[in-house]
Design an enzyme around this catalytic site. Structure first.
Site, PDB file in Angstrom:
ATOM      1  N   CYS A 149     -53.420   9.032  13.497  1.00 43.14           N
ATOM      2  CA  CYS A 149     -53.442   7.583  13.783  1.00 43.14           C
ATOM      3  C   CYS A 149     -53.864   7.286  15.219  1.00 43.14           C
ATOM      4  CB  CYS A 149     -52.051   6.994  13.530  1.00 43.14           C
ATOM      5  SG  CYS A 149     -51.541   7.046  11.816  1.00 43.14           S
ATOM      6  N   VAL A 185     -56.727   4.643  16.179  1.00 42.17           N
ATOM      7  CA  VAL A 185     -56.396   3.352  16.789  1.00 42.17           C
ATOM      8  C   VAL A 185     -57.229   3.107  18.047  1.00 42.17           C
ATOM      9  CG1 VAL A 185     -54.584   2.060  17.973  1.00 42.17           C
ATOM     10  CG2 VAL A 185     -54.092   3.164  15.802  1.00 42.17           C
TER      11      VAL A 185
END
Length: 529
Positions: free
Chosen positions: A147, A151
């Protein structure tokens, strides 16, 4: 000195006093309040509230994308997983796979922390790739992301090019990559993305100059499209049964069919203990994988785990891609072997027909104990479809089918399959009184409500469903991923005719064991069943 088993150790008075003292912090509510709320959670009023929730997931039957990407990459020869992201995430993926397969799983993390979150992960990747190549000497480095990298928008393709320009890794190094954010999709999405990335990296750029083709992959040493090899490519999908892959290869060998298994994890996740550690056991040879573009056709055994890969093979490779139903049960195994026979021109030999006969015989022997039993099941969409088909072949009724990573296409396929048999024919989405219901996108806490309000006889699921077994008392048949609390089940095939016998054995013996437990002090505690 006597070493006490932990089950006995924690019953000692010293530990009991410690546990009681901890309750002040761990259990702010009284035992009575907790008991009352747990009882309330079993009712229909709570079930309505449970199914109304939308911003909370409780015990989902799925894992993150990078876990699927890592399993896929482990299926290729001399390949090291490299995950652009935090070290803790990679440790989780490795331990999850290791606890299921009882095998070491190698992977490198770029160990991104707060500074990388602000300035980007380029420096982490450069250093990580250099160390990976220097220490582990892989022939291919397969890169995925967590992630954090997604991001902040790390550009993997640009970073890999810089790593080669700076001499961190050789210019001709194969470094396929896949963007695998954990906040969308699941482990089957990650598997699909990584397999497409690997095959794309092995495909010459000139073969990708058509609409919809993958771009900007690193593809040194890719094999140019040549005359067809006559082989059939097999893609197992996110299959955590090493016995399944070995069974497919055995059946094709018996038929004399030349084949390549793409992402072959059978040895990587079930390697022999010879006293010598192998960092890269087994896997699809890279030269075979590069030549897969020249195969006669490609067959996937998991439709929902190879969506993007299938599109790539059709559009870029330009040959037949067929996503067959996972060959669980008699009918689906028949379909698989018939498809192989039609593609290859090879007849199904008598040895395999005998195996089919033995599987049918086992089903006949045991069907009285399964017929009419009501089932709840939870797992990946392809596995659920296979088990629905098999349970109905045995005369069982799939009542609750939950697939957290299933979608509307899975739901449609499941209802179509249920409608094909009298044991699921009353499954109509618009009818609230149907016998079977399919729940895509739901989790195991939803399934708990269903099992309390519409009880079943048997539950099929992974190790986490043992909490449903504990709460509802429904006998559990462990099938799926992960299987942490039982050993070696992944070594047994659940596909093919041998898989039929294994499934029949596990199901009927679960029923018989439950019969013994319930009759242990009664006149029906029989030796013969």
């Amino acid at each position: 000195m006597k070493v006490t088993d932990h089950n006995e150790l924690f019953k000692g008075q010293d530990y009991l006093r410690q546990f009681e003292a901890k309750r002040e912090f761990e259990l702010p509510c009284s035992t009575q309040e907790i008991s009352s709320m747990m009882e309330y959670s079993k009712g229909k009023e709570y079930m309505e509230k449970n199914f109304a929730r939308s911003a909370l997931t409780i015990n989902p039957a799925k894992a993150c994308q990078p876990l699927g990407a890592m399993l896929c990459a482990c299926g290729f020869e001399n390949t090291m997983n490299f995950v652009q992201g935090s070290q803790g995430c990679v440790a989780y993926f490795r331990s999850h796979l290791s606890r299921h397969f009882k095998e070491p799983v190698a992977a490198v993390s770029s160990s991104m922390t707060e500074d990388a979150a602000v300035f980007g992960g380029l420096n982490n990747m450069l250093e990580g790739l250099e160390n990976t190549y220097s220490l582990y000497k892989p022939a291919m480095i397969a890169m995925s992301t967590t992630c954090m990298a997604e991001v902040i928008g790390d550009d993997l393709n640009a970073y890999i090019k810089q790593a080669k320009e700076k001499g961190c890794i050789p210019q001709d190094m194969l470094v396929p990559f896949a963007h695998t954010p954990s906040f969308v999709g699941s482990h089957i999405t990650g598997y699909d993305n990584m397999l497409k990335g690997i095959l794309s990296a092995m495909t010459p750029e000139k073969n990708q100059e058509r609409p919809g083709a993958a771009k900007n992959q690193e593809r040194p040493g890719a094999v140019k499209k040549a005359q067809p090899t006559g082989k059939i490519n097999i893609i197992p999908g996110f299959d955590t049964y090493t016995g399944n892959i070995r069974e497919v290869k055995r059946l094709l060998s018996l038929m004399g069919v030349s084949h390549t298994v793409l992402a072959d994890t059978s040895d990587a996740m079930d390697s022999p203990n010879t006293g010598k550690y192998m960092l890269y056991p087994g896997g699809t040879p890279l030269e075979e994988a590069k030549a897969a573009i020249n195969a006669k056709a490609t067959i996937s055994l998991q439709k929902f785990a190879t969506v993007k890969t299938g599109e790539f093979i059709r559009e870029v490779w330009g040959h037949d891609f067929n996503a067959l139903p996972t060959p669980i049960g008699i009918r689906r195994t028949d379909e698989f072997l018939d498809a192989i026979s039609a593609l290859s021109g090879r007849a199904i030999p008598a040895a395999i027909e005998d195996e089919r006969g033995r599987a049918v015989d086992a089903m006949i022997d045991s069907h009285p104990y399964i017929h009419g039993k009501r089932f709840a099941m939870v797992g990946d969409p392809d596995l659920m479809l296979g088990l629905i088909s098999f349970v109905m072949e045995m005369g069982g009724e799939p009542v609750h089918v939950v697939s957290t990573n299933g979608d509307k296409h899975f739901e449609a396929d499941a209802y179509e399959l249920l409608a094909s048999s009298p044991y699921g024919a009353n499954a109509k989405p618009s009818d609230c009184k149907e016998r079977s219901r399919v729940y895509p996108g739901k989790d195991m806490w939803h399934l708990r409500s269903l099992m309390f309000n519409d009880p079943v006889d048997l539950l099929i699921g992974n190790s986490y469903t043992k909490f449903l077994w504990r709460d509802t008392g429904t006998p559990l048949i462990r099938i799926g991923f992960p299987l942490f609390d039982r050993h070696h089940l992944h070594r047994y095939p659940i596909i093919g005719y041998k898989g039929v016998i294994n499934l029949v054995t596990w199901m009927v013996n679960t029923v018989l064991e439950e019969m013994d437990r319930k009759s242990i002090n009664g006149p029906n505690f029989d030796v013969i069943r």
